[in-house]
Design a protein around this motif. Structure first.
Motif, short mmCIF file in Angstrom:
data_model
loop_
_atom_site.label_atom_id
_atom_site.label_comp_id
_atom_site.label_asym_id
_atom_site.label_seq_id
_atom_site.Cartn_x
_atom_site.Cartn_y
_atom_site.Cartn_z
N ARG A 1 0.82 -1.51 0.42
CA ARG A 1 -0.62 0.17 -0.32
C ARG A 1 1.09 1.14 0.09
O ARG A 1 0.65 2.28 -1.00
N GLN A 2 2.00 1.20 0.26
CA GLN A 2 2.45 2.79 0.86
C GLN A 2 3.46 2.66 -0.63
O GLN A 2 3.86 3.74 -0.81
N ARG A 3 3.73 1.92 -0.92
CA ARG A 3 4.91 1.45 -2.33
C ARG A 3 4.20 2.62 -3.23
O ARG A 3 4.52 2.98 -4.66
N ARG A 4 2.80 2.18 -3.43
CA ARG A 4 1.72 2.32 -4.31
C ARG A 4 1.25 3.89 -3.69
O ARG A 4 -0.23 4.07 -4.44
N GLY A 5 1.46 4.67 -2.44
CA GLY A 5 1.24 5.72 -2.50
C GLY A 5 -0.77 5.57 -2.26
O GLY A 5 -1.20 6.22 -2.28
N ARG A 6 -0.74 4.43 -1.39
CA ARG A 6 -2.49 4.28 -0.66
C ARG A 6 -1.99 4.19 0.97
O ARG A 6 -1.11 3.62 1.18
N GLU A 7 -3.45 3.99 1.21
CA GLU A 7 -3.40 3.08 2.73
C GLU A 7 -5.56 2.66 2.56
O GLU A 7 -5.59 2.92 2.47
N ILE A 8 -5.30 1.88 3.97
CA ILE A 8 -6.10 1.37 4.31
C ILE A 8 -7.05 2.24 5.04
O ILE A 8 -6.77 2.13 6.31
N LYS A 9 -8.18 2.53 4.58
CA LYS A 9 -9.28 3.57 5.41
C LYS A 9 -9.76 1.93 6.35
O LYS A 9 -10.61 2.51 7.50
N GLN A 10 -10.48 1.62 5.74
CA GLN A 10 -10.90 0.01 6.38
C GLN A 10 -10.89 -1.10 5.88
O GLN A 10 -10.36 -1.71 4.79
N LEU A 11 -10.90 -2.08 6.73
CA LEU A 11 -10.26 -3.78 5.76
C LEU A 11 -11.86 -4.81 7.17
O LEU A 11 -11.10 -4.62 8.35
N ASP A 12 -11.90 -5.84 6.39
CA ASP A 12 -12.87 -6.09 6.95
C ASP A 12 -12.55 -7.69 5.81
O ASP A 12 -12.06 -8.38 5.35
N PHE A 13 -13.50 -8.53 7.23
CA PHE A 13 -12.33 -10.36 7.01
C PHE A 13 -13.84 -10.67 7.39
O PHE A 13 -14.76 -10.52 8.86
N PHE A 14 -14.76 -11.49 6.39
CA PHE A 14 -15.41 -12.46 6.94
C PHE A 14 -15.32 -14.14 6.36
O PHE A 14 -14.72 -14.55 5.44
N SER A 15 -15.41 -14.70 7.30
CA SER A 15 -14.52 -16.00 7.08
C SER A 15 -14.36 -17.31 8.53
O SER A 15 -15.29 -16.40 9.51
N HIS A 16 -14.77 -17.92 8.91
CA HIS A 16 -14.39 -18.55 9.66
C HIS A 16 -12.65 -18.77 10.53
O HIS A 16 -12.35 -17.85 10.48
N GLY A 17 -12.89 -18.84 11.66
CA GLY A 17 -12.35 -19.01 12.74
C GLY A 17 -12.39 -19.48 14.00
O GLY A 17 -13.17 -20.19 13.92
#
Length: 345
Positions: free
Chosen positions: A120-136
């Motif tokens: 992300r940083q190398r591409r000049g981007r940043e994550i504003k929200q990250l969501d996981f849908f999965s077993h756990g």
């Protein structure tokens, strides 16, 4: 350690996003795990369970800000592909890209997510929200649970510690809808009174510390049972269809009556040589009011979408996304029954 902060308000608010102008382009990222079908589910043809992570992921896309033409904001959909048929993935790609304007990528190991975040940083981007849908399970998000590639799909503390804060925007949030991401001890049914849940050992807290981002997670198991609506809502669909059919018939009858009335009125005005004349003792027909609500219409639209893709690709993909959010399960008892906030320390 004190109990993590509890999220107040309705489930829909738990997904709310707020755009804050920053110096980097921003990504809103949904990660969807692979989903196996048990022999019991295969025998009974319960394909809806296999699609719950995908359909919840699509629902989440609809809650993100719309992507921009210059990609200063973009939605991203990452799916772990093991055991999803190629024709289903092709249909999913089309839905994600063409109906929701999101970037689509298939993952075949957890290193793919680690690399995505690292770049992300190398591409000049940043994550504003990250969501996981999965077993756990306690200590890991199982993006390939019970499948051949479960080991290489697993997100544990080692991978979480590779997520660097520089990849995340100020005020970013991470949500895990996997079971027990917020619990630090391997409790199945109950955390006894006086027993320490060790929230500080949970994967949620490890993620929060590594990314310096608030993480929302369930200390209990998560429950996807209302992905397609409550039992009552699902059972109501045939009745809603009958109501909708009656509404359509009533509207068709109204249109015919309106056309006939307008012709009769035009003839009457011509005969009276008066363009404002009204037919004595007769009024224009009134349009019927619909008997189904917007919520019922939406429920039917979701059902239609799943039926369409069930016929097309053999699985109930919902292009509109899940009908309702993931909720907390009942076990283990003794810890909060809702998403909790894990703040970086």
């Amino acid at each position: 350690m004190a109990t993590p902060d509890k999220k107040q308000g309705e489930t829909s608010d738990q997904h709310a996003t707020t755009q804050v102008k920053g110096t980097l382009a921003q990504d809103y990222v949904t990660v969807v795990g692979a989903s196996y079908m048990s022999l019991y589910e295969k025998v009974r043809g319960q394909k809806g369970n296999k699609m719950r992570f995908i359909n919840q992921g699509i629902r989440q896309l609809t809650k993100y800000p719309a992507g921009t033409p210059n990609f200063s904001v973009q939605r991203v959909f990452l799916v772990f592909k093991n055991d999803y048929p190629d024709n289903l993935l092709a249909a999913l790609k089309d839905v994600v890209e063409n109906q929701h304007g999101a970037q689509y990528r298939e993952m075949d190991s957890i290193s793919g997510v680690v690399d995505f975040i690292a770049t992300r940083q190398r591409r000049g981007r940043e994550i504003k929200q990250l969501d996981f849908f999965s077993h756990g399970v306690v200590g890991s998000i199982e993006l390939g649970y019970e499948l051949d590639k479960n080991d290489s799909y697993r997100l544990r503390d080692a991978q979480a510690q590779m997520f660097k804060p520089e990849a995340f925007a100020y005020g970013a949030k991470i949500y895990s809808y996997a079971c027990r991401t917020g619990l630090g001890i391997d409790a199945d049914f109950k955390v006894n009174e006086g027993e320490d849940p060790h929230y500080e050992r949970s994967l949620a807290q490890i993620l929060a510390n590594s990314t310096q981002t608030t993480v929302w997670a369930f200390p209990r198991r998560s429950n996807y049972d209302t992905t397609y609506g409550t039992s009552a809502e699902r059972e109501s669909v045939p009745g809603i269809r009958k109501q909708a059919s009656s509404d359509a018939q009533a509207m068709e009858a109204y249109r015919s009556q309106k056309t006939a009335y307008q012709r009769k009125l035009a003839a009457h005005r011509k005969q009276a040589n008066d363009p404002t004349a009204q037919i004595p003792g007769e009024q224009a027909p009134q349009a019927p009011k619909p008997t189904i609500t917007d919520e019922q219409r939406d429920l039917m639209a979701h059902d239609d979408s799943r039926a369409f893709y069930e016929k097309k690709v053999g699985f109930p993909l919902d292009a509109l996304g899940a009908h309702r959010d993931v909720r907390s399960g009942n076990t283990p008892d003794g810890v909060p029954k809702q998403l909790c906030a894990y703040k970086p320390i």
